[in-house]
Design a protein around this motif. Structure first.
Motif, PDB file in Angstrom:
ATOM      1  N   ARG A  26      10.692   3.820  -4.468  1.00  0.00           N
ATOM      2  CA  ARG A  26       9.400   3.638  -3.773  1.00  0.00           C
ATOM      3  C   ARG A  26       8.928   4.912  -3.078  1.00  0.00           C
ATOM      4  O   ARG A  26       7.725   5.161  -3.021  1.00  0.00           O
ATOM      5  N   PHE A  27       9.847   5.677  -2.530  1.00  0.00           N
ATOM      6  CA  PHE A  27       9.508   6.889  -1.784  1.00  0.00           C
ATOM      7  C   PHE A  27       9.896   8.126  -2.596  1.00  0.00           C
ATOM      8  O   PHE A  27      10.896   8.108  -3.323  1.00  0.00           O
ATOM      9  N   THR A  28       9.117   9.187  -2.427  1.00  0.00           N
ATOM     10  CA  THR A  28       9.416  10.464  -3.070  1.00  0.00           C
ATOM     11  C   THR A  28       9.252  11.591  -2.067  1.00  0.00           C
ATOM     12  O   THR A  28       8.178  11.730  -1.458  1.00  0.00           O
ATOM     13  N   GLY A  62       0.800  -1.209   0.000  1.00  0.00           N
ATOM     14  CA  GLY A  62       0.000   0.000   0.000  1.00  0.00           C
ATOM     15  C   GLY A  62       0.835   1.263   0.000  1.00  0.00           C
ATOM     16  O   GLY A  62       2.069   1.220  -0.091  1.00  0.00           O
ATOM     17  N   SER A  63       0.132   2.397   0.109  1.00  0.00           N
ATOM     18  CA  SER A  63       0.782   3.701   0.060  1.00  0.00           C
ATOM     19  C   SER A  63       0.305   4.596   1.196  1.00  0.00           C
ATOM     20  O   SER A  63      -0.822   4.454   1.681  1.00  0.00           O
ATOM     21  N   GLN A  81       5.962  10.808  -0.020  1.00  0.00           N
ATOM     22  CA  GLN A  81       5.058   9.848  -0.634  1.00  0.00           C
ATOM     23  C   GLN A  81       5.705   8.480  -0.567  1.00  0.00           C
ATOM     24  O   GLN A  81       6.826   8.293  -1.061  1.00  0.00           O
ATOM     25  N   MET A  82       5.013   7.531   0.047  1.00  0.00           N
ATOM     26  CA  MET A  82       5.567   6.202   0.251  1.00  0.00           C
ATOM     27  C   MET A  82       4.682   5.190  -0.468  1.00  0.00           C
ATOM     28  O   MET A  82       3.510   5.021  -0.107  1.00  0.00           O
ATOM     29  N   ASN A  83       5.233   4.535  -1.468  1.00  0.00           N
ATOM     30  CA  ASN A  83       4.522   3.525  -2.243  1.00  0.00           C
ATOM     31  C   ASN A  83       5.164   2.163  -2.040  1.00  0.00           C
ATOM     32  O   ASN A  83       6.299   2.055  -1.567  1.00  0.00           O
ATOM     33  N   SER A  84       4.441   1.132  -2.418  1.00  0.00           N
ATOM     34  CA  SER A  84       4.943  -0.250  -2.315  1.00  0.00           C
ATOM     35  C   SER A  84       5.537  -0.509  -0.927  1.00  0.00           C
ATOM     36  O   SER A  84       6.649  -1.043  -0.797  1.00  0.00           O
ATOM     37  N   LEU A  85       4.799  -0.142   0.073  1.00  0.00           N
ATOM     38  CA  LEU A  85       5.311  -0.251   1.446  1.00  0.00           C
ATOM     39  C   LEU A  85       5.535  -1.697   1.835  1.00  0.00           C
ATOM     40  O   LEU A  85       4.803  -2.609   1.426  1.00  0.00           O
ATOM     41  N   ARG A 122       1.022   8.969   2.442  1.00  0.00           N
ATOM     42  CA  ARG A 122       1.685  10.235   2.183  1.00  0.00           C
ATOM     43  C   ARG A 122       1.811  10.981   3.500  1.00  0.00           C
ATOM     44  O   ARG A 122       0.800  11.362   4.106  1.00  0.00           O
TER      45      ARG A 122
END
Length: 115
Positions: A66-68, A16-17, A81-85, A19
């Motif tokens: 994964r993170f921005t 999941g993601s 922004q954290m994706n593919s946690l 922010r």
């Protein structure tokens, strides 16, 4: 006095993601160095991502792709922004602001990633 307040943490399933946001008070945000750190249970605090006043970014290897990290100078706010946690991303995340060699820290926000 500069104050920082993190928001956006919580519980999310793996993959999941989330922010995170770091709202700061005071002036000079546009020339501030901003960073996100995290501290997992039983581990030392580690640097996750940084962004300079001109928008240059850097990441720890474990979150690259994964993170921005980003910033909105008009809102005095930095984001992560954290994706593919992953479960190993579980930690308390802290925001840091640096001006003229002085560091200001947020109180931290918990991110929990369930497997």
């Amino acid at each position: 006095q500069v104050q920082l307040a993190e928001s956006g943490g919580g519980l999310v399933e793996a993959g999941g993601s989330l922010r995170l946001a770091c709202k700061t008070s005071g002036s000079l945000f546009s020339i501030s160095f901003m960073a996100w750190y995290r501290q997992a249970p039983g581990k030392q605090r580690e640097l996750v991502a940084t962004i300079t006043s001109d928008g240059s970014t850097n990441y720890v290897d474990s979150v690259k792709g994964r993170f921005t990290i980003s910033r909105d100078n008009a809102q005095n706010t930095a984001y992560l922004q954290m994706n593919s946690l992953k479960p190993e991303d579980t930690a308390v995340y802290y925001c840091l602001r640096r001006n003229y060699g002085i560091d200001y820290w947020g109180t931290g926000i918990l991110v929990t990633v369930s497997s």
